[in-house]
Design an enzyme around this catalytic site. Structure first.
Site, PDB file in Angstrom:
ATOM      1  N   ASP A   7     -10.608   3.283   4.099  1.00  0.00           N
ATOM      2  CA  ASP A   7     -11.083   1.929   3.813  1.00  0.00           C
ATOM      3  C   ASP A   7     -12.604   1.852   3.656  1.00  0.00           C
ATOM      4  OD1 ASP A   7      -9.127   0.070   3.372  1.00  0.00           O
ATOM      5  OD2 ASP A   7      -8.719  -0.296   5.499  1.00  0.00           O
ATOM      6  N   LYS A  66       0.842  -1.206   0.000  1.00  0.00           N
ATOM      7  CA  LYS A  66       0.000   0.000   0.000  1.00  0.00           C
ATOM      8  C   LYS A  66       0.872   1.248   0.000  1.00  0.00           C
ATOM      9  CE  LYS A  66      -3.859  -2.379   2.157  1.00  0.00           C
ATOM     10  NZ  LYS A  66      -4.606  -2.702   3.379  1.00  0.00           N
ATOM     11  N   GLN A  79      -4.593  -1.206   9.648  1.00  0.00           N
ATOM     12  CA  GLN A  79      -4.539  -2.529   9.007  1.00  0.00           C
ATOM     13  C   GLN A  79      -5.189  -3.591   9.902  1.00  0.00           C
ATOM     14  OE1 GLN A  79      -3.354  -3.239   5.818  1.00  0.00           O
ATOM     15  NE2 GLN A  79      -4.193  -5.257   6.220  1.00  0.00           N
TER      16      GLN A  79
END
Ligand code: NDP
Length: 287
Positions: free
Chosen positions: A119, A52, A96
């Site tokens: 997200d 990422k 995460q």
């Protein structure tokens, strides 16, 4: 069978995104920044985070990495998230998952400012998705919609079946397909006759997390199959939830694993981050 190539599309989207980031900076004088928080030493998470960050760099998005020990307390993690919420240079925040045991993922996710939710998992943003006023949606399902559009798969009026109902994939996937006017059926582990539903589908998105559990007999001829699953087989090769070889002469179009849905997830994370930066620069209002 038409191969739905996510690697190719994600590269196209990321190249386009790089230009849009440059335009944004030219117009506003501001950078775009994604904060990534990694708690613990989970090897898969470390790889995801590394990928990422690399993707951010390539798109001209600054990344701010915070690594915390697995022993970090919930209060400490909440404090880190709060610091990023009020940091004016940070446009998007990603914590995460999965988090180490003892840390409440729902609580931590919902501590992220909805306007910095890269997200698309914060409850307020899920609510907006349900209300048909999408701000940012979860990255993997958003990537699936992009793949279907790129391949000109008709979604409107199509019978779409989503296998899986997780917060991260299945549920937002069903809502995004509904937003595109598909007739959506959600199947899960308690579904009575999965095969019956699959045989009525024009589009199937499989996100059950069961290695190669569906094969030729499960689908009718000409179905579009999107395989979200990602597993490592005993022989070391990656595979999805579907037995690709059995279906390559039966499906109308299909994603491979790897190289299908996976690369799109990162592209959509960058897309969400730029979208949030634009939203913040315009005062946090919807366009
Ligand atoms: P979860 O385990 O959270 O959810 C799986 C869902 O599938 C559940 O809703 C479960 O039902 C349902 N399910 C499980 N077994 C069956 C079955 N036999 N028949 C029908 N439904 C079933 O997984 P995620 O949604 O997080 O992920 C799904 C897969 O996608 C995983 O393989 C994951 O690795 C992959 N993934 C890939 C990404 C990518 O970028 N490529 C990103 C995210 C995930 P129930 O609710 O009843 O338990």
């Amino acid at each position: 069978m038409e191969l739905i190539n996510g690697k190719e599309l994600s590269q196209e989207l990321r190249a386009d995104l790089k230009k849009r980031v440059e335009n944004f900076t030219e117009k506003t004088g501001l950078g775009v920044c994604l904060a990534v928080v990694l708690v613990g030493e989970d090897p898969a998470s470390q790889v995801y985070v590394r990928n990422k960050i690399k993707a951010c760099e390539q798109a001209g998005i600054k990344s701010l990495e915070t690594r915390l020990a697995a022993t970090t307390s919930e209060a400490e993690l909440l404090q880190v998230v709060e610091g990023l919420n009020v940091d004016p240079q940070v446009n998007g925040i990603l914590v995460q998952l999965p988090l180490p045991k003892g840390l409440n993922e729902d609580k931590i996710t919902d501590a992220i400012s909805p306007l910095k939710d890269a997200d698309g998992l914060v409850t307020e943003n899920l609510g907006l998705l349900v209300a048909g006023r999408t701000r940012v949606a979860a990255c993997t399902p958003s990537g699936v919609i992009e793949l279907l559009k790129k391949h000109k798969i008709p979604i409107q009026g199509a019978n779409a079946v989503v296998v899986g109902r997780s917060q991260i994939v299945g549920k937002p996937m069903a809502l995004l397909l509904l937003e595109q006017n598909a007739t959506v059926t959600i199947c899960h582990s308690r579904t009575k006759d999965l095969r019956k539903h699959l045989h009525e589908a024009d589009i199937v998105v499989v996100a059950a997390g069961q290695p190669e559990f569906l094969g030729a007999d499960d689908f009718k001829e000409g179905t579009v199959i999107i395989d979200v699953g990602m597993h490592r087989r005993a022989d070391g090769k990656l595979c999805g939830d579907v037995r690709f070889d059995e279906l390559k002469n039966k499906a109308k179009a299909m994603t491979p694993v790897p190289g299908g849905v996976g690369p799109m997830t990162i592209a959509m994370l960058l897309e969400n981050t730029l979208k949030l930066a634009e939203l913040q620069a315009s005062g946090g209002h919807h366009e």
